[in-house]
Design an enzyme around this catalytic site. Sequence first.
Site, PDB file in Angstrom:
ATOM      1  N   HIS A 404     -24.111 -67.183   5.493  1.00 57.30           N
ATOM      2  CA  HIS A 404     -23.829 -66.844   6.874  1.00 57.30           C
ATOM      3  C   HIS A 404     -22.492 -67.289   7.394  1.00 57.30           C
ATOM      4  CE1 HIS A 404     -27.397 -65.172   8.211  1.00 57.30           C
ATOM      5  NE2 HIS A 404     -26.663 -64.881   9.245  1.00 57.30           N
ATOM      6  N   ARG A 511     -24.833 -54.612   8.895  1.00 58.09           N
ATOM      7  CA  ARG A 511     -25.904 -55.549   8.510  1.00 58.09           C
ATOM      8  C   ARG A 511     -26.571 -56.009   9.799  1.00 58.09           C
ATOM      9  NH1 ARG A 511     -21.624 -57.480   4.670  1.00 58.09           N
ATOM     10  NH2 ARG A 511     -22.501 -57.528   2.574  1.00 58.09           N
ATOM     11  N   ARG A 547     -28.204 -50.535   8.329  1.00 63.96           N
ATOM     12  CA  ARG A 547     -29.150 -50.978   7.313  1.00 63.96           C
ATOM     13  C   ARG A 547     -30.305 -51.712   7.982  1.00 63.96           C
ATOM     14  NH1 ARG A 547     -27.198 -55.120   2.804  1.00 63.96           N
ATOM     15  NH2 ARG A 547     -27.444 -56.592   4.513  1.00 63.96           N
ATOM     16  N   GLU A 646     -29.310 -51.635  -5.577  1.00 57.24           N
ATOM     17  CA  GLU A 646     -28.836 -53.001  -5.821  1.00 57.24           C
ATOM     18  C   GLU A 646     -29.798 -53.799  -6.697  1.00 57.24           C
ATOM     19  OE1 GLU A 646     -28.381 -55.134  -2.096  1.00 57.24           O
ATOM     20  OE2 GLU A 646     -30.124 -54.163  -1.208  1.00 57.24           O
ATOM     21  N   ASN A 669     -23.113 -56.581  -4.759  1.00 54.32           N
ATOM     22  CA  ASN A 669     -23.290 -58.037  -4.607  1.00 54.32           C
ATOM     23  C   ASN A 669     -24.605 -58.466  -5.246  1.00 54.32           C
ATOM     24  OD1 ASN A 669     -21.079 -57.702  -3.077  1.00 54.32           O
ATOM     25  ND2 ASN A 669     -22.063 -58.084  -1.108  1.00 54.32           N
ATOM     26  N   ASP A 670     -25.642 -57.739  -4.927  1.00 55.16           N
ATOM     27  CA  ASP A 670     -26.936 -58.065  -5.520  1.00 55.16           C
ATOM     28  C   ASP A 670     -27.081 -57.470  -6.907  1.00 55.16           C
ATOM     29  OD1 ASP A 670     -28.456 -59.750  -3.810  1.00 55.16           O
ATOM     30  OD2 ASP A 670     -28.492 -58.137  -2.342  1.00 55.16           O
ATOM     31  N   ARG A 680     -25.581 -65.234  -7.136  1.00 52.53           N
ATOM     32  CA  ARG A 680     -24.304 -64.902  -6.500  1.00 52.53           C
ATOM     33  C   ARG A 680     -23.738 -66.043  -5.670  1.00 52.53           C
ATOM     34  NH1 ARG A 680     -26.113 -60.139  -2.273  1.00 52.53           N
ATOM     35  NH2 ARG A 680     -25.087 -61.095  -0.515  1.00 52.53           N
ATOM     36  N   CYS A 717     -20.869 -50.465  -1.301  1.00 51.19           N
ATOM     37  CA  CYS A 717     -20.577 -51.330  -0.159  1.00 51.19           C
ATOM     38  C   CYS A 717     -20.590 -52.813  -0.504  1.00 51.19           C
ATOM     39  CB  CYS A 717     -21.534 -51.046   0.988  1.00 51.19           C
ATOM     40  SG  CYS A 717     -23.252 -51.364   0.566  1.00 51.19           S
TER      41      CYS A 717
END
Length: 797
Positions: A404, A511, A547, A646, A669-670, A680, A717
């Site tokens: 975050h 997000r 999303r 993902e 990313n995932d 990650r 993305c």
Amino acid sequence: MTVSPKEQPRAAERRGRGPSDFSFLEDIGAIVTQSQDLRATLDRIVEAVARRMDTEVCSLYLYDPAKKRLTLWATTGLDRSSVGRVSMDLHEGLVGYVLERMQPVVAIDALGHPRFKFFPETGEEQYHSFLGVPVFERQNPAGVLVVQTKRRRRFRPREVRLLRAIGAHVTGIIAQARLLETLADKEEERLDYQRKMGEALRELEVYEQRQRPGARSRLSGTGASPGFAIGRALFLDTPSLDLPYEEKRKGSIRQEIQRFRKAVEEAVRETAESYRRVQATLPEMDASMFEAHRLILEDHSFRRKVEERIAAGLSAEAALRVVVAEYELRFREMGDAYLRERALDIRDIGRRILRHLLGRPGGWRRPRGAVVLVANELSITDFAQIDPEVVKGIVLSVGGVTSHASILARSLEIPAVVGVEDLSGSVREDDHLVVDGTAGVVYVNPPADIVREYERLDREYRAFSRELETLRELPAETLDGRRLALRANIVLLSELAFARHQGAEGVGLYRTEFPFLSHRDFLSEDEQVELYRKVVEGMPNLPVTIRTLDLGADKYPRYLDVPREQNPFLGWRSIRISLEMADVFKVQLRAILRVAAEGPVRLLLPMISSVDEVRRAKELLEEAKFELQRAGRRFDPRMPVGIMVEVPSAVSLAEELVREVDFFSIGTNDLIQYLLAVDRNNRKVSPLYEPLHPAVLRAIARTAEAARRAGKPVSLCGEMAADPECTVLLLGMGLSDLSMGPFFLPAIKRVVRALEYREAAKLAREILELPTVKDVKKHLFEALRRLGITDIVEKFH
Ligand code: PEP
Ligand code: MG
């Protein structure tokens, strides 16, 4: 994510060119600053220089101005027993010649040089090539640094420059050396020399500071928000309520109560300030949290209880601690989850008052000049207190690129390094810090040349960004006319303006978690509509992909009761939570459907791992439409629906999944972490987190191909979209749009505009055949060089 450009080692190093001159100078700086023993330090320096310059010999000769002689002080390669014994005047030998001319001297065959003088004790007759540079101490000649090789070779201008720069680094050490030497010679002047020593050491203040036991001057972490920052360290200190404060009241009851009331007043003022700040900078954040804090601060019974304890003989700090503990206990025992949560508020408030009692306003106080915020971690409320005008950088000991704090730092465009080891042992309040958010490095009290280097980089970077700005209005189109849509990944509403400024052609990924994390409960349908509407309004007439909630793993709102999991990234997260909490999910679906009637909105489902999940989500979407219809609400029944690809199973099922949806968005990313089994957010394994792994590239290619065959758009993305090194491959693999942090948009556009689609496709085909990361990188970097886009790649690494 990424390992976005930021987490990866610098490009030059990855390509096997070895460390840059700059990082080598840093190493020399570190040797100079970390060593206590002068002789050992000089030995280490000459060894490091010989290694770096690939020479058999490196020697340091120091000049004694009183005797007008140069003496060998350290060497690697020559006979070490000659140290201290070999000495010469300025008219002797090549070494003397260097100082006589005050210029570098290069000789391909030193033995044949008219100034060569043979010192048999050194054994140097076997060395042919010679490079010597003068070393100065405050413009006065201080010595000569020499490298020699057996092979007859030329020294390149770059090598001469590097040796000179190293010479400048060892000046501080030479100052000490000279003083020590003189001390030995003239005992009677000891006191005077001590004073001089003091002066020399003051001059080396920077180095001194860094010699704290265990402290390190170069801290590495994860580059979480790109850019450079220079400023003084400011600790976000929240003292613990449990520290052993004075139990007994010292002053009178009246004085102590006054002290307590004043601290409360200041805490109230601070809370109001935070409230205003949040409303202005983070409108989606639930500012009512501050309102709740204010109510407790102003609550009479809370104040009275503390004052009664003070009257009974406790200090204000101790009274506060006791009362806060009582309140906390009472809240914790409540059945209602919401009320249980209030226990945290009480503790927060207690700490805030305590800070003021201790005269350490901390948190939000307006410091003088630029500061770098240093903390273990930053909560969302902490962020609310950040003023980007003053806070130039952020350094945290906790967190990964996708945590975050990192996302918020990027959103506020504050360079940040997170996951920094040894932070508390190495940095003190007010230390001078350089934060390199691109490389993930923090320098503590760095020497002036490192600061200068960063100031130069910063200037270059800004100039480069200005140059890129000219591309803003131009399309991301290849030389042979293929268009790619470049869109923005958004977390905060405040990012929209920046995204537009950077030329984003819409939002490729909004997000939605952040408002849910900062509120005290799930947002209502109307609250969500209001928020999503702002995103749509912020990107007039441009597509916005919203999303659905991707909670879990490292993002749990406090009000969601989640059992502790051993592997939260493989646990109850994302679409799994949404499908289980269907009512909550449908509230969000209804809100998105409603906003879709006001602009080109697309719905994106995260973490899909099976066809069943998509079908179930679509069923709930149909229910949501039905409910809206029944309620007479306006919505878009044809809103496009896509999924994030993902999870590896989604790649395997791409052909089936694409039939169920209108578009794909690949979340690398995932995908990388699941495909390669590499966390990650775990620095320890970050070298294994490799976007250019053949398995990752093939997964992307396969997904893109499935979408292409079905005639549906496919976007990417993850952070990989922002890596200019990868752009040519993504283009070549047929991605139709890329979505990334707004910061990177112009750079990626510049790469796209320099490429030919046909060539990119050919390159992608070739690279997809290669079996190892090494092969991929070799082939790719050669192509990037050939295509002439290495400049931009270098700049953004
Ligand atoms: C991804 O996984 O690539 C992605 C874009 O989503 P997030 O980083 O939010 O998990
Ligand atoms: Mg993801």
